[in-house]
Design a protein around this motif. Structure first.
Motif, PDB file in Angstrom:
ATOM      1  N   LEU A 357       1.633   4.740 -11.424  1.00 43.21           N
ATOM      2  CA  LEU A 357       2.169   3.570 -10.739  1.00 43.21           C
ATOM      3  C   LEU A 357       1.990   3.790  -9.246  1.00 43.21           C
ATOM      4  O   LEU A 357       2.410   4.817  -8.715  1.00 43.21           O
ATOM      5  CB  LEU A 357       3.654   3.377 -11.064  1.00 43.21           C
ATOM      6  CG  LEU A 357       4.390   2.280 -10.279  1.00 43.21           C
ATOM      7  CD1 LEU A 357       3.828   0.901 -10.612  1.00 43.21           C
ATOM      8  CD2 LEU A 357       5.892   2.332 -10.564  1.00 43.21           C
ATOM      9  N   ILE A 358       1.336   2.832  -8.568  1.00 42.87           N
ATOM     10  CA  ILE A 358       1.174   2.886  -7.112  1.00 42.87           C
ATOM     11  C   ILE A 358       1.775   1.624  -6.526  1.00 42.87           C
ATOM     12  O   ILE A 358       1.457   0.511  -6.955  1.00 42.87           O
ATOM     13  CB  ILE A 358      -0.304   3.003  -6.698  1.00 42.87           C
ATOM     14  CG1 ILE A 358      -0.946   4.258  -7.299  1.00 42.87           C
ATOM     15  CG2 ILE A 358      -0.422   3.043  -5.172  1.00 42.87           C
ATOM     16  CD1 ILE A 358      -2.428   4.402  -6.985  1.00 42.87           C
ATOM     17  N   VAL A 359       2.649   1.809  -5.531  1.00 44.51           N
ATOM     18  CA  VAL A 359       3.328   0.687  -4.882  1.00 44.51           C
ATOM     19  C   VAL A 359       2.994   0.714  -3.390  1.00 44.51           C
ATOM     20  O   VAL A 359       3.072   1.763  -2.747  1.00 44.51           O
ATOM     21  CB  VAL A 359       4.856   0.779  -5.074  1.00 44.51           C
ATOM     22  CG1 VAL A 359       5.542  -0.431  -4.461  1.00 44.51           C
ATOM     23  CG2 VAL A 359       5.212   0.908  -6.556  1.00 44.51           C
ATOM     24  N   VAL A 360       2.606  -0.451  -2.850  1.00 46.53           N
ATOM     25  CA  VAL A 360       2.360  -0.601  -1.414  1.00 46.53           C
ATOM     26  C   VAL A 360       3.421  -1.568  -0.884  1.00 46.53           C
ATOM     27  O   VAL A 360       3.218  -2.791  -0.868  1.00 46.53           O
ATOM     28  CB  VAL A 360       0.938  -1.133  -1.139  1.00 46.53           C
ATOM     29  CG1 VAL A 360       0.648  -1.116   0.363  1.00 46.53           C
ATOM     30  CG2 VAL A 360      -0.101  -0.306  -1.889  1.00 46.53           C
ATOM     31  N   PRO A 361       4.583  -1.049  -0.479  1.00 48.78           N
ATOM     32  CA  PRO A 361       5.709  -1.923  -0.122  1.00 48.78           C
ATOM     33  C   PRO A 361       5.381  -2.917   0.985  1.00 48.78           C
ATOM     34  O   PRO A 361       5.811  -4.071   0.943  1.00 48.78           O
ATOM     35  CB  PRO A 361       6.799  -0.934   0.310  1.00 48.78           C
ATOM     36  CG  PRO A 361       6.447   0.346  -0.369  1.00 48.78           C
ATOM     37  CD  PRO A 361       4.959   0.375  -0.400  1.00 48.78           C
ATOM     38  N   GLY A 362       4.616  -2.479   2.011  1.00 49.98           N
ATOM     39  CA  GLY A 362       4.316  -3.352   3.130  1.00 49.98           C
ATOM     40  C   GLY A 362       3.493  -4.564   2.763  1.00 49.98           C
ATOM     41  O   GLY A 362       3.495  -5.577   3.479  1.00 49.98           O
ATOM     42  N   GLN A 363       2.786  -4.479   1.640  1.00 47.62           N
ATOM     43  CA  GLN A 363       1.981  -5.602   1.162  1.00 47.62           C
ATOM     44  C   GLN A 363       2.636  -6.307  -0.022  1.00 47.62           C
ATOM     45  O   GLN A 363       2.080  -7.276  -0.550  1.00 47.62           O
ATOM     46  CB  GLN A 363       0.591  -5.104   0.750  1.00 47.62           C
ATOM     47  CG  GLN A 363      -0.237  -4.543   1.893  1.00 47.62           C
ATOM     48  CD  GLN A 363      -0.680  -5.602   2.868  1.00 47.62           C
ATOM     49  OE1 GLN A 363      -0.924  -6.740   2.493  1.00 47.62           O
ATOM     50  NE2 GLN A 363      -0.783  -5.236   4.138  1.00 47.62           N
ATOM     51  N   ASP A 364       3.802  -5.800  -0.455  1.00 49.89           N
ATOM     52  CA  ASP A 364       4.490  -6.355  -1.631  1.00 49.89           C
ATOM     53  C   ASP A 364       3.549  -6.393  -2.835  1.00 49.89           C
ATOM     54  O   ASP A 364       3.460  -7.382  -3.556  1.00 49.89           O
ATOM     55  CB  ASP A 364       5.023  -7.751  -1.337  1.00 49.89           C
ATOM     56  CG  ASP A 364       6.139  -8.170  -2.304  1.00 49.89           C
ATOM     57  OD1 ASP A 364       6.420  -7.400  -3.245  1.00 49.89           O
ATOM     58  OD2 ASP A 364       6.710  -9.264  -2.126  1.00 49.89           O
TER      59      ASP A 364
END
Length: 699
Positions: A357-364
């Protein structure tokens, strides 16, 4: 939901046009606002979808992956989803977006969220000792009283590693490992001061699971369903304690075994036992991109992404895939750092299932990949490729960055002082020989796999050693604790899938010691193969790793593997390596019972190959599991090799047969055959509850 945001965006742009743009409305601010309103909703993600399909097919055709499932979410909407590969032996069961996979250690993020929820509610504090919430938690080492929930989540508790007896079972949700963890920990010491440094630790998350249960008053499965999966609409996320339909699970295969396997259960749920889908995992990711205050406060979600790994004992900053947050493997994942983006990742690997799982919070945005076969690194690369392509398609990334290298060695004279770093270095259950020549060539050979060719690196003008292709850079660091580490920085290219960066302390230099003659002689005699005795009859270990090899170090007197010999029957592992290579440490203790010498290692009980006797396969024979519950191992003699045996196996037992090289040829939990051919020079094991009796006849 998408239409509503588009109307807001149109009104926003209209207001800008009416008001006019001046120097007080900078372009980057406009872009940030547009990004928050998700201007990308007009993107079709057609190119991303095609890329995902091609890369997923590559995994299943070239990288020993049986099946793979992937999904991409952008601002709460799943915009790409798909799957590739086979789901059963005969291709009769379809592979769909709802097919469940074990997600292994990605389960740790559910435990992290549960702990953070309790902190949000004021029921716990991350920095109050665990003993305040789990009164039954005790250890031989008094430092255990300093361990906090934060230390469990950032891997800095100092616990030895993994208490995994009866964890990996075939279609068996036995809760032994969970139920006995506190008892097992009570007999253990710590490998470091709590909070001193972060080294991957499974037991910390099983203990955190127990903390959630004791504070909430609910079992962990019920808790995560009520407070995580149900509110997020994750209908395809389950645990071994739920009602599971085998038809909804991804098909499992093992490279050296013919046929489809039963489902794998991992019976430490908060550590690695959850099943899910790629789509459900990206739904879960929305907890970490904000706006899910009803599940987890935004400040708590953001807190999980802090640089928890930054202790005095950690390599200097470099491109990496391992920089711990709370639960996360990395909170600064490469290559997203190349684009100025903060990416979080958590991977998971069981014996047969894998996940990323990879999450890029700044890009939602987030991507998830789950698979049967392959490995978690491949899944991470696929998730990375999907996200980068999506970011480019929506305009957040202009061009893809080129692959990186440290560069080939720049020839230079090596100072004589560098020769001091030659020697034997230890990592968890392994040792390696480092030799540095006066001509500036460093070679690495494994003591356990001496047949493998040495790896060679040349001295470079900046004081490091480098591979000829420039993808690996090695140096040596003596830390404040006085220990010397081999620091490995590496860019690993997987053709067609991309590049992973790693920066870790690979191993720690060990110092030899003299042993009394009697002790040395006793340990030399113990070289050889040791077979597992205390695994349940449904254990995957009988298929994948029923034995271990012990070998005295020939170049480092006083050691067996990485463990320093401390007496006639004891050896201890004293490594202090952050990251992954100092994980799962275990001491060795030999003891004698009824005239047979046994080995206790990391909670497992084993017996030497020297104690195995040939079984006399008469026309009619029986084997009974003793009161100890230990499995019974026998060799296959020359006179019995090639014979066909018929086995009457009781319901609470199993048997497995191995060839002369230790490869599992048959395991009754998997196969349903009554008749099996005995391999010449092989071995057979009988496992089961105490008193279980096998009836054997020779055909």
């Amino acid at each position: 939901m998408m239409k509503g945001r588009r109307i807001i965006l149109v009104l926003f742009i209209l207001c800008l046009l009416l008001a006019g743009c001046d120097d007080n409305t900078p372009l980057d601010a406009m872009e940030n606002i547009a990004g928050a309103l998700n201007i990308s909703e007009t993107v079709s993600y057609e190119i991303t979808g095609k890329t995902a399909t091609v890369k997923a097919n590559l995994l299943t055709s070239k990288y020993e992956t049986n099946s793979v499932q992937y999904a991409l979410i952008d601002h709460g909407d799943i915009v790409v989803s798909g799957q590739s590969g086979k789901n059963d032996e005969h291709g009769q069961r379809p592979l769909t977006k709802d097919t469940l996979y074990g997600i292994g250690s990605t389960s740790k993020m559910f435990t992290t969220v549960a702990v953070m929820q309790l902190a949000d509610q004021g029921k716990i504090s991350l920095d109050t000792p665990v003993i305040e919430y789990v009164p039954g938690f005790k250890m031989k080492d008094e430092r255990y009283k300093q361990i906090t929930p934060r230390m469990l989540l950032n891997h800095s508790s100092g616990l030895m590693g993994s208490s995994f007896t009866n964890v990996f079972l075939f279609e068996d949700n036995d809760t032994y490992a969970h139920d006995t963890l506190l008892e097992q920990l009570s007999g253990q010491t710590l490998k470091a001061d709590p909070g001193a440094y972060s080294v991957y630790c499974n037991d910390g998350f099983t203990l955190a699971e127990i903390l959630v249960e004791q504070v909430s008053g609910m079992d962990f499965t019920s808790y995560i369903h009520r407070y995580i999966t149900e509110p997020l609409g994750m209908v395809n996320t389950k645990t071994p304690l739920d009602s599971l339909d085998g038809m909804e699970m991804a098909g499992l295969f093992y490279p050296t075994y013919t046929g489809q396997l039963p489902n794998e259960t991992v019976n430490v749920i908060g550590t690695g036992g959850i099943y899910s889908t790629a789509e459900d995992l990206v739904r879960f990711s929305t907890v970490f991109t904000g706006g899910k205050e009803e599940i987890l406060a935004d400040k708590s979600a953001a807190a999980t992404a802090q640089d928890e790994y930054k202790t005095p004992l950690w390599p200097d900053a470099a491109d990496n895939s391992i920089d711990y947050g709370l639960g996360w493997d990395s909170v600064n994942l490469y290559p997203f750092s190349e684009y100025g983006m903060k990416a979080l990742t958590k991977g998971g690997d069981t014996n047969l299932y894998h996940a990323s799982l990879i999450v890029v919070p700044g890009q939602d945005m987030a991507a998830a990949v789950v698979s049967s076969g392959g490995n978690g690194a491949y899944d991470q690369l696929l998730a990375t490729e999907i996200l980068l392509q999506a970011l480019k398609e929506k305009g957040a990334v202009a061009e893809f960055k080129p692959e990186k290298s440290y560069g080939a060695p720049v020839k230079a004279d090596m100072p004589e002082s560098v020769l001091q770093y030659s020697g034997i270095y230890g990592a968890s259950n392994a040792t390696m020989k480092i030799n540095i020549s006066e001509g500036g060539v460093l070679s690495i050979t494994s003591e356990q796999s001496s047949d493998n060719p040495a790896q060679s690196f040349g001295y470079s003008a900046d004081g490091t050693f480098r591979s000829t292709d420039g993808n690996t850079m090695i140096s040596f660091v003596t830390e404040e604790n006085g220990r010397t580490y081999l620091w490995n920085r590496q860019y690993v290219l997987v053709p067609g899938l991309g590049q992973i960066a790693v920066s870790v302390y690979n191993a720690e230099k060990l110092q030899s010691q003299d042993l009394p003659a009697e002790t040395k002689e006793a340990w030399i005699k113990r070289d050889g193969t040791y077979y597992l005795l205390d695994q349940k009859y449904t254990s995957l270990m009988y298929l994948v790793s029923p034995s271990i090899e012990l070998k005295m170090s020939k170049q480092l007197p006083g050691y067996m593997l990485d463990k320093r010999i401390t007496g006639l029957n004891t050896a201890v592992s004293e490594l202090q390596i952050p990251g992954g290579n100092g994980r799962d440490l275990s001491d060795l203790t030999f003891f004698t019972q009824d005239g047979v010498e046994y080995l206790k290692m990391g909670g497992f009980i084993l017996v030497s190959e020297r104690a195995l006797k040939p079984f006399n396969f008469a026309e009619q024979s029986t084997v009974t599991i003793p009161s100890s519950g230990y499995a019974r191992w026998y060799t296959v003699s020359d006179k019995d090799g090639g014979k066909v045996i018929k086995m009457n196996t009781p319901p609470n037992a199993s048997f497995a047969i191995y060839d002369e090289k230790g490869k599992c040829l048959y395991f009754s939990v998997i196969g349903g055959k009554d008749e099996v051919v005995l391999p010449l020079g092989g071995a057979i094991v009988f496992a089961g509850d105490a008193g279980a009796e096998f009836g054997i006849s020779v055909q």
